[in-house]
Design a protein around this motif. Structure first.
Motif, PDB file in Angstrom:
ATOM      1  N   GLN A   1     -31.186 -50.219 -68.301  1.00  0.00           N
ATOM      2  CA  GLN A   1     -30.622 -50.093 -69.372  1.00  0.00           C
ATOM      3  C   GLN A   1     -29.047 -50.179 -68.703  1.00  0.00           C
ATOM      4  N   GLU A   2     -29.112 -48.729 -68.268  1.00  0.00           N
ATOM      5  CA  GLU A   2     -27.464 -47.822 -68.382  1.00  0.00           C
ATOM      6  C   GLU A   2     -27.069 -49.047 -66.654  1.00  0.00           C
ATOM      7  N   LEU A   3     -27.358 -49.704 -65.970  1.00  0.00           N
ATOM      8  CA  LEU A   3     -27.611 -50.175 -65.198  1.00  0.00           C
ATOM      9  C   LEU A   3     -26.937 -51.812 -65.566  1.00  0.00           C
ATOM     10  N   MET A   4     -27.482 -52.568 -66.607  1.00  0.00           N
ATOM     11  CA  MET A   4     -27.635 -53.484 -66.854  1.00  0.00           C
ATOM     12  C   MET A   4     -26.618 -53.279 -68.001  1.00  0.00           C
ATOM     13  N   GLY A   5     -25.848 -52.580 -68.405  1.00  0.00           N
ATOM     14  CA  GLY A   5     -25.054 -52.180 -69.663  1.00  0.00           C
ATOM     15  C   GLY A   5     -25.326 -52.951 -70.846  1.00  0.00           C
ATOM     16  N   THR A   6     -26.412 -53.863 -70.770  1.00  0.00           N
ATOM     17  CA  THR A   6     -26.774 -54.676 -71.870  1.00  0.00           C
ATOM     18  C   THR A   6     -28.387 -54.915 -71.636  1.00  0.00           C
ATOM     19  N   ASP A   7     -28.735 -55.656 -73.258  1.00  0.00           N
ATOM     20  CA  ASP A   7     -30.346 -55.998 -72.902  1.00  0.00           C
ATOM     21  C   ASP A   7     -30.593 -57.077 -72.821  1.00  0.00           C
ATOM     22  N   LEU A   8     -29.688 -57.833 -72.789  1.00  0.00           N
ATOM     23  CA  LEU A   8     -29.390 -59.423 -72.254  1.00  0.00           C
ATOM     24  C   LEU A   8     -30.415 -59.338 -70.691  1.00  0.00           C
ATOM     25  N   PHE A   9     -30.962 -60.708 -70.460  1.00  0.00           N
ATOM     26  CA  PHE A   9     -31.348 -60.442 -69.292  1.00  0.00           C
ATOM     27  C   PHE A   9     -31.073 -61.851 -68.907  1.00  0.00           C
ATOM     28  N   VAL A  10     -30.182 -62.565 -68.409  1.00  0.00           N
ATOM     29  CA  VAL A  10     -29.648 -63.892 -67.634  1.00  0.00           C
ATOM     30  C   VAL A  10     -30.914 -64.566 -67.509  1.00  0.00           C
ATOM     31  N   TYR A  11     -30.476 -66.108 -66.926  1.00  0.00           N
ATOM     32  CA  TYR A  11     -31.538 -66.587 -66.171  1.00  0.00           C
ATOM     33  C   TYR A  11     -32.536 -66.083 -66.187  1.00  0.00           C
ATOM     34  N   HIS A  12     -33.813 -65.503 -67.077  1.00  0.00           N
ATOM     35  CA  HIS A  12     -34.755 -65.503 -67.012  1.00  0.00           C
ATOM     36  C   HIS A  12     -35.267 -66.666 -66.609  1.00  0.00           C
ATOM     37  N   GLY A  13     -36.608 -66.420 -65.771  1.00  0.00           N
ATOM     38  CA  GLY A  13     -36.914 -68.019 -64.881  1.00  0.00           C
ATOM     39  C   GLY A  13     -38.286 -68.175 -65.740  1.00  0.00           C
ATOM     40  N   TYR A  14     -39.107 -69.556 -65.854  1.00  0.00           N
ATOM     41  CA  TYR A  14     -40.188 -69.606 -66.210  1.00  0.00           C
ATOM     42  C   TYR A  14     -40.006 -70.750 -66.071  1.00  0.00           C
TER      43      TYR A  14
ATOM     44  N   VAL B   1     -23.567 -65.722 -61.499  1.00  0.00           N
ATOM     45  CA  VAL B   1     -23.633 -64.986 -63.048  1.00  0.00           C
ATOM     46  C   VAL B   1     -24.057 -63.683 -62.932  1.00  0.00           C
ATOM     47  N   PHE B   2     -25.338 -63.858 -62.203  1.00  0.00           N
ATOM     48  CA  PHE B   2     -25.607 -62.370 -62.167  1.00  0.00           C
ATOM     49  C   PHE B   2     -25.128 -61.523 -61.515  1.00  0.00           C
ATOM     50  N   LYS B   3     -24.141 -61.293 -60.637  1.00  0.00           N
ATOM     51  CA  LYS B   3     -23.171 -60.757 -60.475  1.00  0.00           C
ATOM     52  C   LYS B   3     -22.511 -60.167 -61.329  1.00  0.00           C
ATOM     53  N   ASP B   4     -21.805 -61.985 -62.004  1.00  0.00           N
ATOM     54  CA  ASP B   4     -20.471 -61.279 -62.504  1.00  0.00           C
ATOM     55  C   ASP B   4     -20.897 -60.426 -64.669  1.00  0.00           C
ATOM     56  N   THR B   5     -22.467 -60.440 -64.438  1.00  0.00           N
ATOM     57  CA  THR B   5     -23.000 -60.093 -65.486  1.00  0.00           C
ATOM     58  C   THR B   5     -23.626 -58.518 -65.822  1.00  0.00           C
ATOM     59  N   TYR B   6     -23.932 -58.665 -64.060  1.00  0.00           N
ATOM     60  CA  TYR B   6     -24.084 -57.007 -64.060  1.00  0.00           C
ATOM     61  C   TYR B   6     -23.577 -55.823 -62.408  1.00  0.00           C
ATOM     62  N   PRO B   7     -21.755 -56.306 -62.393  1.00  0.00           N
ATOM     63  CA  PRO B   7     -21.775 -56.201 -61.754  1.00  0.00           C
ATOM     64  C   PRO B   7     -22.306 -54.275 -61.150  1.00  0.00           C
ATOM     65  N   ARG B   8     -22.794 -53.867 -62.098  1.00  0.00           N
ATOM     66  CA  ARG B   8     -23.473 -52.272 -61.962  1.00  0.00           C
ATOM     67  C   ARG B   8     -24.603 -52.097 -61.026  1.00  0.00           C
ATOM     68  N   LEU B   9     -25.684 -53.239 -61.352  1.00  0.00           N
ATOM     69  CA  LEU B   9     -26.540 -53.060 -61.227  1.00  0.00           C
ATOM     70  C   LEU B   9     -26.929 -53.807 -59.963  1.00  0.00           C
TER      71      LEU B   9
END
Length: 240
Positions: free
Chosen positions: A123-136, A206-214
């Motif tokens: 949670q700390e590394l993501m900074g959000t509880d939203l997971f973008v581009y979840h794959g199915y 998108v992943f890098k833009d959304t979760y820079p710390r992760l």
């Protein structure tokens, strides 16, 4: 290239062909499929094969959100087939490749999901509880379509108190809204549609833009300079 969720079966048949990321004709994917289906009888149905492949990807590769790669070629099914642990996007790519390898049409799907259960570190590394581009994966089976995600292995579900996802060939297998204690678990907030092949350059952007710390944490992990792991997602860890 996206495809319609309402595609008729004859059109869906095009989605048994190999692509760059869903390279179902690769020796690695073929070997993964052979191992997964080795105990099925010769006359096993397409449904039996789909169920067994779902279970093989779900439980044969452990879920770990810290394992995301930073280069596009790491997301080819042939590479993923040999992984010990990975996250939802590679697991969906591999499952799609396995299904196509046995002539079951399978498309990649992506959605943004809100995760209400998380470890403090992630949670700390993501900074959000939203997971973008979840794959199915969406597959066509016996004239019907099903959406399934092989992300969480059974052992992880037990550890987090999450209801495991079961695909029986009769209904979808998507994330449950509530866990076994009736606490909110997953919420689908945006469906990004279905794809013939994985849009990896867009996903990584998108992943890098959304979760820079992760992303930075993972760069350090890859360079072997990161200290500590998240026990909640380790091979035999505990949720903090």
């Amino acid at each position: 290239m996206t495809i319609s969720q309402e595609m008729p079966p004859d059109e869906a048949a095009k989605y048994v062909v190999p692509t760059y990321f869903v390279n179902s004709d690769s020796p690695e994917v073929q070997q993964f499929v052979a191992r997964a289906l080795r105990h099925l009888p010769d006359g096993a149905s397409r449904t039996d094969k789909a169920v067994r492949l779902f279970e093989a990807v779900r439980d044969g590769i452990r879920y770990d959100p810290y394992t995301f790669a930073l280069t596009v070629d790491a997301y080819r099914a042939s590479t993923i087939a040999g992984a010990e642990a990975t996250f939802c996007v590679p697991k969906a790519i591999l499952l799609a490749a396995c299904l196509r390898a046995v002539d079951i049409p399978a498309a990649l799907g992506f959605a943004d999901v809100r995760n209400h259960l998380n470890t403090p570190k992630l949670q700390e590394l993501m900074g959000t509880d939203l997971f973008v581009y979840h794959g199915y994966v969406q597959l066509w089976l016996n004239g019907k379509t099903y959406k399934i995600t092989p992300a969480f292995n059974m052992e992880l579900c037990e550890r987090f108190g999450v209801k495991p996802l079961i695909f029986d060939g009769k209904r979808d297998a998507l994330f449950h809204e509530f866990d076994i204690r009736d606490q909110r678990h997953m919420e689908y907030v945006n469906d990004r549609g279905l794809y013939v092949d994985a849009p990896m350059e867009e996903f990584l952007r998108v992943f890098k833009d959304t979760y820079p710390r992760l992303e930075q944490f993972n760069r350090e992990r890859i360079s072997h300079s990161a200290e500590g792991v998240d026990a909640g997602f380790a091979a035999a860890g505990k949720v903090p």
